[in-house]
Structure formats: structure tokens, C-alpha cells
Design a protein around this motif. Structure first.
Motif, mmCIF file in Angstrom:
data_model
loop_
_atom_site.group_PDB
_atom_site.id
_atom_site.type_symbol
_atom_site.label_atom_id
_atom_site.label_comp_id
_atom_site.label_asym_id
_atom_site.label_seq_id
_atom_site.Cartn_x
_atom_site.Cartn_y
_atom_site.Cartn_z
ATOM 1 N N GLY A 1 0.817 -1.204 0.000
ATOM 2 C CA GLY A 1 0.000 0.000 0.000
ATOM 3 C C GLY A 1 0.849 1.250 0.000
ATOM 4 N N LEU A 2 0.238 2.380 0.356
ATOM 5 C CA LEU A 2 0.926 3.666 0.344
ATOM 6 C C LEU A 2 1.483 3.975 1.726
ATOM 7 C CD1 LEU A 2 1.478 6.182 -1.470
ATOM 8 C CD2 LEU A 2 -0.556 7.201 -0.440
ATOM 9 N N PRO A 3 2.812 4.097 1.862
ATOM 10 C CA PRO A 3 3.391 4.423 3.170
ATOM 11 C C PRO A 3 3.101 5.871 3.549
ATOM 12 C CG PRO A 3 5.089 4.411 1.497
ATOM 13 C CD PRO A 3 3.840 3.930 0.828
ATOM 14 N N ASP A 4 3.316 6.211 4.805
ATOM 15 C CA ASP A 4 3.111 7.583 5.275
ATOM 16 C C ASP A 4 4.163 8.492 4.638
ATOM 17 O OD1 ASP A 4 2.381 9.846 6.586
ATOM 18 O OD2 ASP A 4 3.348 9.302 8.487
ATOM 19 N N LEU A 5 3.704 9.532 3.961
ATOM 20 C CA LEU A 5 4.610 10.452 3.277
ATOM 21 C C LEU A 5 4.750 11.786 4.001
ATOM 22 C CD1 LEU A 5 3.429 9.807 -0.399
ATOM 23 C CD2 LEU A 5 5.437 8.844 0.755
ATOM 24 N N ILE B 1 -7.464 8.053 -3.083
ATOM 25 C CA ILE B 1 -6.687 9.265 -3.352
ATOM 26 C C ILE B 1 -6.198 9.933 -2.075
ATOM 27 C CG2 ILE B 1 -6.747 11.541 -4.470
ATOM 28 C CD1 ILE B 1 -9.050 10.461 -6.203
ATOM 29 N N ARG B 2 -4.930 10.387 -2.117
ATOM 30 C CA ARG B 2 -4.347 11.194 -1.039
ATOM 31 C C ARG B 2 -3.757 12.465 -1.663
ATOM 32 N NH1 ARG B 2 -6.403 7.361 0.880
ATOM 33 N NH2 ARG B 2 -5.673 5.969 2.529
ATOM 34 N N GLU B 3 -4.057 13.615 -1.074
ATOM 35 C CA GLU B 3 -3.447 14.870 -1.504
ATOM 36 C C GLU B 3 -2.261 15.188 -0.601
ATOM 37 O OE1 GLU B 3 -6.410 17.927 -1.668
ATOM 38 O OE2 GLU B 3 -7.075 17.321 -3.681
ATOM 39 N N LEU B 4 -1.122 15.528 -1.196
ATOM 40 C CA LEU B 4 0.086 15.862 -0.441
ATOM 41 C C LEU B 4 0.170 17.381 -0.355
ATOM 42 C CD1 LEU B 4 2.515 13.312 -2.161
ATOM 43 C CD2 LEU B 4 0.840 12.933 -0.321
ATOM 44 N N ILE B 5 0.087 17.913 0.860
ATOM 45 C CA ILE B 5 -0.068 19.349 1.104
ATOM 46 C C ILE B 5 1.146 19.892 1.854
ATOM 47 C CG2 ILE B 5 -1.579 21.124 2.068
ATOM 48 C CD1 ILE B 5 -2.924 19.450 -0.086
ATOM 49 N N LEU C 1 -1.300 22.424 -2.640
ATOM 50 C CA LEU C 1 -1.225 21.064 -3.146
ATOM 51 C C LEU C 1 0.114 20.856 -3.844
ATOM 52 C CD1 LEU C 1 -2.628 18.327 -3.738
ATOM 53 C CD2 LEU C 1 -3.470 19.361 -5.870
ATOM 54 N N LEU C 2 0.881 19.859 -3.401
ATOM 55 C CA LEU C 2 2.170 19.536 -4.010
ATOM 56 C C LEU C 2 2.045 18.420 -5.035
ATOM 57 C CD1 LEU C 2 4.430 19.551 -0.813
ATOM 58 C CD2 LEU C 2 4.188 21.368 -2.516
ATOM 59 N N ALA C 3 1.245 17.423 -4.691
ATOM 60 C CA ALA C 3 1.081 16.273 -5.577
ATOM 61 C C ALA C 3 -0.117 15.468 -5.108
ATOM 62 C CB ALA C 3 2.332 15.401 -5.581
ATOM 63 N N GLU C 4 -0.516 14.540 -5.946
ATOM 64 C CA GLU C 4 -1.594 13.625 -5.590
ATOM 65 C C GLU C 4 -1.060 12.209 -5.672
ATOM 66 O OE1 GLU C 4 -5.868 14.111 -6.995
ATOM 67 O OE2 GLU C 4 -5.275 12.288 -8.091
ATOM 68 N N ALA C 5 -1.244 11.455 -4.607
ATOM 69 C CA ALA C 5 -0.830 10.054 -4.584
ATOM 70 C C ALA C 5 -2.078 9.190 -4.481
ATOM 71 C CB ALA C 5 0.109 9.784 -3.412
ATOM 72 N N SER C 6 -2.081 8.098 -5.207
ATOM 73 C CA SER C 6 -3.258 7.230 -5.169
ATOM 74 C C SER C 6 -2.837 5.778 -5.230
ATOM 75 C CB SER C 6 -4.200 7.543 -6.333
ATOM 76 O OG SER C 6 -3.566 7.288 -7.573
ATOM 77 N N VAL C 7 -3.694 4.950 -4.682
ATOM 78 C CA VAL C 7 -3.549 3.504 -4.808
ATOM 79 C C VAL C 7 -4.703 3.027 -5.676
ATOM 80 C CG1 VAL C 7 -3.440 1.295 -3.614
ATOM 81 C CG2 VAL C 7 -2.469 3.330 -2.535
ATOM 82 N N ASP C 8 -4.373 2.471 -6.837
ATOM 83 C CA ASP C 8 -5.376 2.069 -7.817
ATOM 84 C C ASP C 8 -5.497 0.551 -7.878
ATOM 85 O OD1 ASP C 8 -5.530 4.739 -8.366
ATOM 86 O OD2 ASP C 8 -4.527 4.629 -10.310
ATOM 87 N N ALA C 9 -6.706 0.060 -7.619
ATOM 88 C CA ALA C 9 -7.016 -1.348 -7.841
ATOM 89 C C ALA C 9 -7.631 -1.447 -9.231
ATOM 90 C CB ALA C 9 -7.971 -1.859 -6.778
ATOM 91 N N VAL C 10 -6.910 -2.074 -10.165
ATOM 92 C CA VAL C 10 -7.261 -2.018 -11.581
ATOM 93 C C VAL C 10 -7.772 -3.364 -12.081
ATOM 94 C CG1 VAL C 10 -6.429 -1.421 -13.882
ATOM 95 C CG2 VAL C 10 -5.402 -0.338 -11.876
ATOM 96 N N ARG C 11 -8.852 -3.311 -12.884
ATOM 97 C CA ARG C 11 -9.366 -4.488 -13.591
ATOM 98 C C ARG C 11 -9.376 -4.160 -15.078
ATOM 99 N NH1 ARG C 11 -14.939 -4.317 -11.041
ATOM 100 N NH2 ARG C 11 -14.261 -2.162 -10.817
ATOM 101 N N ALA C 12 -8.680 -4.965 -15.857
ATOM 102 C CA ALA C 12 -8.560 -4.719 -17.289
ATOM 103 C C ALA C 12 -9.238 -5.820 -18.079
ATOM 104 C CB ALA C 12 -7.084 -4.638 -17.683
ATOM 105 N N ASP C 13 -10.058 -5.434 -19.056
ATOM 106 C CA ASP C 13 -10.723 -6.383 -19.938
ATOM 107 C C ASP C 13 -10.365 -6.063 -21.381
ATOM 108 O OD1 ASP C 13 -12.671 -8.045 -18.192
ATOM 109 O OD2 ASP C 13 -13.036 -5.982 -17.540
ATOM 110 N N ARG C 14 -9.863 -7.055 -22.113
ATOM 111 C CA ARG C 14 -9.510 -6.861 -23.517
ATOM 112 C C ARG C 14 -10.795 -6.814 -24.344
ATOM 113 N NH1 ARG C 14 -4.252 -7.576 -25.507
ATOM 114 N NH2 ARG C 14 -4.187 -6.932 -27.683
ATOM 115 N N LYS C 15 -10.887 -5.815 -25.219
ATOM 116 C CA LYS C 15 -12.085 -5.622 -26.026
ATOM 117 C C LYS C 15 -11.853 -5.972 -27.495
ATOM 118 C CE LYS C 15 -15.247 -4.002 -24.392
ATOM 119 N NZ LYS C 15 -16.344 -4.646 -23.648
ATOM 120 N N PHE C 16 -10.586 -5.890 -27.945
ATOM 121 C CA PHE C 16 -10.280 -6.132 -29.361
ATOM 122 C C PHE C 16 -8.864 -6.657 -29.474
ATOM 123 C CE2 PHE C 16 -8.965 -5.205 -33.659
ATOM 124 C CZ PHE C 16 -10.111 -5.448 -34.416
ATOM 125 N N GLY C 17 -8.675 -7.622 -30.363
ATOM 126 C CA GLY C 17 -7.342 -8.138 -30.607
ATOM 127 C C GLY C 17 -6.866 -9.113 -29.559
#
Length: 501
Positions: free
Chosen positions: A18-22, A120-124, A130-146
Motif C-alpha cells: 500500500g501507500l506508506p506515510d509520506l 486518493i491522497r493529496e500531499l499538502i 497542493l504539491l502532488a496527488e498520490a493514489s492507490v489504484d485497484a485495476v481491472r482490465a478487460d480486452r475488447k479487441f485483438g
């Protein structure tokens, strides 16, 4: 209507960590939890993944604060320009235009659907910025073509805020590495999705022979680089990015010169028609570029004049002339880039790269073949410069100097092609020809400036305005041209009148 922003971000693998304390890293005073957002994006590409092969992504996304269409064009490692357009059912025309040099007559189809749960976490900083935005993304990918199948993963993304210092990302990455987080092996979510679902993967662009061996290999490598430059610069020209027209025009000139200089290597029956089309494209690109250069020259010349030498509304007339010419040339250029003729030219260049129309000389060892071609071009420059210096001042000399400038460019490009083989002598010739080209270019700019000043003076006179200042500027341009002609013998002497390669 589209909007553009520079996106600077880095992606990291994330399994259980996960995202450590920044907090405290690089001036980060607080980390604000902004909750989880559900994002649903469909990525579009051609059936053979031409956009992905160029690290370009085009998507339609819902959810989050920036739902809509997003086109991302690579600028450098971890840096992309994101052009966004409002949500619609079909690819917006403006975004489709920006990828036309790659898509050509192909169709854009959905290739991958990505659904992400973004924490989403905003780094202030200490001042609440606002300095930056850090996020942890749980991604699901489905192929649609090819292909088919699904892939799932979790990743960390850190995106710099607008106007932020990229050094922040280095310091955040140091903290992430200490926590066991490692940079992602994929440049984008789409790249990972394509790699992890069944089906063909995008083929990296520009893959040629690992090591040029023959004369044909070396020239073809140069041709490929210029072809790639034209295709890559197309979106920048459409967006009117600074110097993009100039850079694209240079690439077209280099290609045309290369075909002509090395006609012993490539079949002219194939390359001459392509060269004619490159000449057409160079001319179309030059309409806007030449006008831009001339406008800058006239504006600078006017700024140098003391107020006592400025008579009549010359500033307004120059401004009106510049805007009228500029708008017209830009509309024309965009029409050229959307034309079947231009797209057919790109297809022709692809055909040369993929199936080179080589002659017997292409298989020979490069040193002798390339050196002979470069020397031949240099001799042409030499003859033209000598001819020009023998002419009395006037139109004939102006024309001769202009021809010498064009041949100096051609010789420079031929020497550039030969640099990997001929080394130092070719590099020295590139430098010499570039200097000569610059000097003669200033002379030609003066010729064009004087022509424009005569035309504007006539218009001003007919309107009852004073044409005094136009005459002053004209006289100064005459003197600039004279100084070039006075400097030419010494500049030419630097070449030694010969070339040792």
C-alpha cells in the motif's frame, strides 16, 4: 473545445504494501484522505495498436473530477501532455486529428476497458498548497479487441501538481523505495493491460537494424529518423507548439536532400516522386514559418528605431498584416495535414522504410560510397558560392546566394548522414555548412523583408499615410545584406575551398 496540461507522474508496483506515510517528505506537511473514486475508462486504438506502439493513449473515461476524453502524448520519461475534451459518444474531431498521422485511413476501435478503484491522497505543504496527488489504484482490465481475457493488479501513482517541482517526485520515490515499493515495469496502465491480456502486443516504433553495416543501412537509418520525426511532430504542428513547424519542415528537407544526395543508393524512379511530394509539403510548411520569421524580423527592426524615425501608423499596419497572413496560413496548413495527399506521402515514406528500393551501391561498404556523395554535394556548393561572389550586387547575386544557401543545406544533411561513418571530417563539414547556411539565410531574410516593405509602403502611400519609416527600414535591410556579402569571402575561406573526407 480541448484543454491541455502537462502531466508529470510516476507509477509503482503495489501488492500488500500500500501507500506508506509520506508526511514530512520533501516539505509535505500533511496527507489528506480524499476517499475512493470509481473510474471507468475505455481505450481506443487501431487494430494493429499504432498508438500504443508510440506510447500514445486515447481514452473515454467516466467517474472522477475529469470525466471526458483524454489523449496523452509522450514528452519524456514520466512526462506527457494530456489533451482533454468533453464527454461524448464518439472520438472528438480535434483529438482524432491529433493522431491522424498515425491512424491514417485506419479506424479507432475500443481495445481495452480499465475499471479502477482509486484511493486518493493529496500531499499538502505547510501553507496549504497542493504539491502532488498520490493514489492507490485497484485495476481491472478487460480486452475488447485483438485478444481476450482479464488482468487485475494494484499500483501506486504519484502525480505532480500543476507548476510543481519534479524534485519532489525524486524524494517521494526515495521514501517509497525504503518501504519496499518499486517502480512499475509498465509505462502506463494500458501498456500493462495489453501485456497481461491475451492477444498481440504493440510493436515498439522505429525498430531497425541493430547496427548499420552497409552504405544502404546508414542512409536508411537517417531516412527512418526523419520519417519518425515528421509523424511525431504532426500533433505539435496542429497544436501550434513553438518551433514545431520549423522542426517538421527541417525533417522534410532532410528527407528530400537525402534522396537526392544518395541517388546511387536508392532507385530514383521510386524516390523522385516522393521527393516531389516532400517539396510540396516543405512549401506548405514554409508559408506559415517564413511569415513567422519575417514578422519577428520586422517587429525587431521597428523596435530598434528611435521614435523620431517612426512616422504614420506603421505599427498598426504591420500588426494587421501579420495577423491576416498568420491566420490564413494556419488554416491552410491544417487543411494540408488532413488531406489525402499528405497521408499518402506518409504511406510512401513507410513503404521506403519497410521495403527500401535499394540499388547495387547500397550493399557496398559505407565509407567510400558516402564520402563520394558528400564530396559531390560540396563541389556544387563551392561552384555556386564562387559564382555568387563574382556577380555584381543586385538581383542576380541575390538569386545565386539563395541557391548556394540551399545547396549548403543539402551538403550539411548529407554530411549528417555520413557522420557515423566518416567521423570528425563529416562533423566539421556539418559545422561549416551550418555557419554558411546561417549567414546566407540572413541575406535571404533581408531580401524577403525588403520585398514586404516595398509592398506595405505602397499600400500605406495609397492610403495617404507616410511611407518614410518603410524607407528607413528598407535602407537598414540593404545595409544588413551588404554586411553579409562583405563577410562571405572570409566565411567561405574557412572551408579551405575543399573537403577532406
Amino acid at each position: 473545445m480541448t484543454e491541455t496540461k502537462r502531466e508529470i507522474e510516476r507509477k509503482y508496483e503495489s501488492e500488500e504494501s500500500g501507500l506508506p506515510d509520506l508526511t514530512g517528505v520533501a516539505g509535505i506537511a500533511s496527507v489528506v484522505d480524499k476517499g475512493v473514486t470509481e473510474l471507468d475508462a475505455t481505450y481506443y486504438d487501431t487494430s494493429d495498436l499504432r498508438l500504443a506502439s508510440a506510447s500514445i493513449t486515447l481514452r473515454r473515461r467516466t467517474g472522477g473530477s475529469d470525466a471526458g476524453w483524454h489523449l496523452k502524448l509522450p514528452v519524456g520519461p514520466g512526462v506527457r501532455d494530456e489533451i482533454s475534451a468533453p464527454l461524448s459518444d464518439v472520438v472528438p474531431d480535434e483529438l482524432a486529428g491529433l493522431v491522424r498521422s498515425r491512424v491514417r485511413e485506419g479506424q479507432l476501435v475500443p481495445v481495452v476497458r480499465l475499471r479502477s478503484s482509486r484511493d486518493i491522497r493529496e500531499l499538502i505543504d505547510s501553507r496549504g498548497r497542493l504539491l502532488a496527488e498520490a493514489s492507490v489504484d485497484a485495476v481491472r482490465a478487460d480486452r475488447k479487441f485483438g485478444g481476450e481475457g482479464r488482468a487485475e493488479w494494484t499500483e501506486i501513482e504519484v502525480e505532480l501538481a500543476d507548476g510543481g517541482d519534479p524534485v519532489l517526485l525524486d524524494k517521494v520515490e526515495k521514501r517509497l523505495r525504503k518501504a519496499g515499493v518499486r517502480p512499475s515495469k509498465s509505462a502506463s496502465k494500458l501498456a500493462r493491460a495489453l501485456a497481461e491480456t491475451k492477444g498481440g502486443r504493440p510493436r515498439p516504433e522505429g525498430r531497425g537494424p541493430a547496427e548499420p553495416v552497409t552504405a544502404g543501412d546508414h542512409v536508411l537509418a537517417y531516412i527512418r529518423a526523419q520519417r519518425d520525426a515528421i509523424v511525431a511532430l504532426d500533433p505539435a504542428v496542429r497544436r501550434d507548439v513553438e518551433d514545431s513547424i520549423h522542426d517538421m519542415r527541417v525533417a522534410t528537407r532532410r528527407l528530400r536532400s537525402t534522396f537526392r544526395s544518395f541517388h546511387k543508393i536508392f532507385d530514383r524512379q521510386v524516390t523522385d516522386p516522393i521527393g516531389a511530394e516532400l517539396k510540396w509539403l516543405t512549401g506548405e510548411l514554409g508559408v506559415g514559418r517564413d511569415h513567422e520569421v519575417l514578422t519577428e524580423r520586422l517587429d525587431a527592426a521597428l523596435d530598434e528605431l528611435p521614435p523620431t524615425l517612426i512616422s504614420g501608423p506603421i505599427e498598426d499596419r504591420l500588426s494587421t498584416w501579420a495577423k491576416a497572413k498568420g491566420h490564413g496560413s494556419r488554416r491552410r496548413l491544417l487543411g494540408v495535414l488532413d488531406s489525402p495527399r499528405y497521408l499518402a506521402l506518409l504511406d510512401s515514406l513507410d513503404a521506403v522504410v519497410s521495403d527500401p528500393p535499394t540499388l547495387d551501391a547500397a550493399a557496398k561498404k559505407p565509407h567510400k560510397v558516402l564520402a563520394k556523395a558528400v564530396r559531390k554535394d560540396f563541389r556544387k556548393v563551392s561552384a555556386l558560392v564562387e559564382e555568387a561572389m563574382e556577380q555584381p550586387p543586385g538581383t542576380d547575386r541575390d538569386l545565386a546566394l539563395h541557391e548556394a544557401r540551399k545547396k549548403a543545406k543539402r551538403t550539411r544533411y548529407a554530411a549528417e548522414t555520413a557522420c557515423p561513418v566518416l567521423g570528425g571530417p563529416a562533423k566539421a563539414l556539418v559545422k561549416t555548412m551550418k555557419s554558411l547556411q546561417s549567414l546566407l539565410g540572413d541575406h535571404q531574410d533581408s531580401v524577403m523583408a525588403r520585398t514586404t516593405l516595398r509592398e506595405l509602403s505602397a499600400v500605406a502611400h495609397a492610403a495617404g499615410e507616410s511611407d518614410f519609416t518603410y524607407g528607413v527600414l528598407y535602407a537598414r535591410e540593404e545595409r544588413r545584406a551588404e554586411r553579409v556579402q562583405e563577410a562571405l569571402p572570409a566565411e567561405w575561406k574557412k572551408t579551405g575551398g575543399s573537403m577532406e573526407v
